[in-house]
Design a protein around this motif. Structure first.
Motif: not given
Length: 267
Positions: A72, A75, A138, A178-179, A181-182, A185-186, A191, A195, A214
């Motif tokens: 996270e 992102c 990460w 886009l991050p 949204v990620a 999800a995370l 997530g 992930i 999400l």
């Protein structure tokens, strides 16, 4: 409550205040002169200074905040280094030729500061490794992504400033949204475990709500993608994503208010 936790929560609340400021400014301008085709188009209206100030400040907040997991955090950092460029390189609009001198000055300044900040981060990483603290995969991915983004920006601006002025805004906006949204999800249990690969138990209070947010983001992308011929499709998508992310941010802020995690953070 420790000063560290208090500061962390204030920064989170500041981000919400910034988004509210953008909404108020855009709403006031829309009432005065009608809808623009995108949030970025408000750059050329009286709401422009607020638009620039909010995006630059949001970028600082996102970089300063530590994510719940390393994934996270990556992102948040990617969105944070992209958001100011959205403000400094305005979207091309009919009747508003790009001010290449201003764009070059602002983008070059931002890239220079980003490089200095990156070097400082590398020094902290080096010091941490010398102290025997390993760096997660990460974190390495995040450092590599920021370095790549900086390199693309420097080369692009140096080689073809006219193309940079015409297209950098769209690329930066993409890597801002886009991050977001990620990040949502995370924060789901899936997530965190799959992930982010965190072995510690994840939060469960709002797992269902995170999935709803999400799903809303993904549905907004599909719906407004199908409506791409509509003049206001991009504006609708941007407002939907920002509104859903703000809802997520409020939920996550409440979710993170845990006395045991506060104590661990302070330690």
């Amino acid at each position: 409550m420790s000063p560290q936790v208090t500061t962390y929560r204030y920064v989170r609340c500041c981000l919400l205040a910034l988004l509210l400021a953008l909404v108020v400014s855009v709403a006031a301008e829309t009432t005065r002169d009608g809808w623009q085709t995108s949030l970025s188009a408000y750059y050329y209206t009286p709401a422009g200074p607020v638009f620039i100030g909010v995006l630059a400040s949001v970028g600082v907040c996102l970089v300063a905040l530590r994510g719940f997991t390393d994934a996270e955090n990556v992102c948040l950092n990617l969105a944070g280094v992209s958001a100011p460029m959205v403000a400094f390189v305005p979207t091309p609009e009919s009747g508003h030729p790009p001010d290449r001198a201003a764009i070059t000055n602002n983008a070059a300044t931002f890239l220079t500061v980003l490089a200095v900040g990156y070097i400082v981060v590398l020094l902290f990483v080096w010091r941490s490794r010398r102290a025997g603290h390993p760096i997660s995969a990460w974190s390495v991915i995040g450092l590599a992504c920021v370095a790549l983004a900086w390199l693309v920006g420097v080369v692009w601006l140096s080689v073809d400033s006219s193309s940079f002025a015409a297209h950098a805004h769209t690329l930066a906006a993409t890597f801002t949204f886009l991050p977001f949204v990620a990040v949502v999800a995370l924060n789901t249990d899936w997530g965190v475990r799959v992930i982010a690969r965190e072995s510690t138990p994840s939060r469960t209070r709002f797992d269902g709500a995170y999935w709803v947010v999400l799903a809303g983001m993904l549905c907004a992308g599909v719906v407004f993608g199908l409506l791409h011929a509509w003049s206001y499709a991009l504006l609708g998508l941007e407002l939907s994503l920002l509104g859903l992310f703000a809802a997520f941010w409020i939920l996550q802020t409440i979710d993170l208010m845990d006395s045991r995690r506060d104590a661990a953070t302070a330690a």
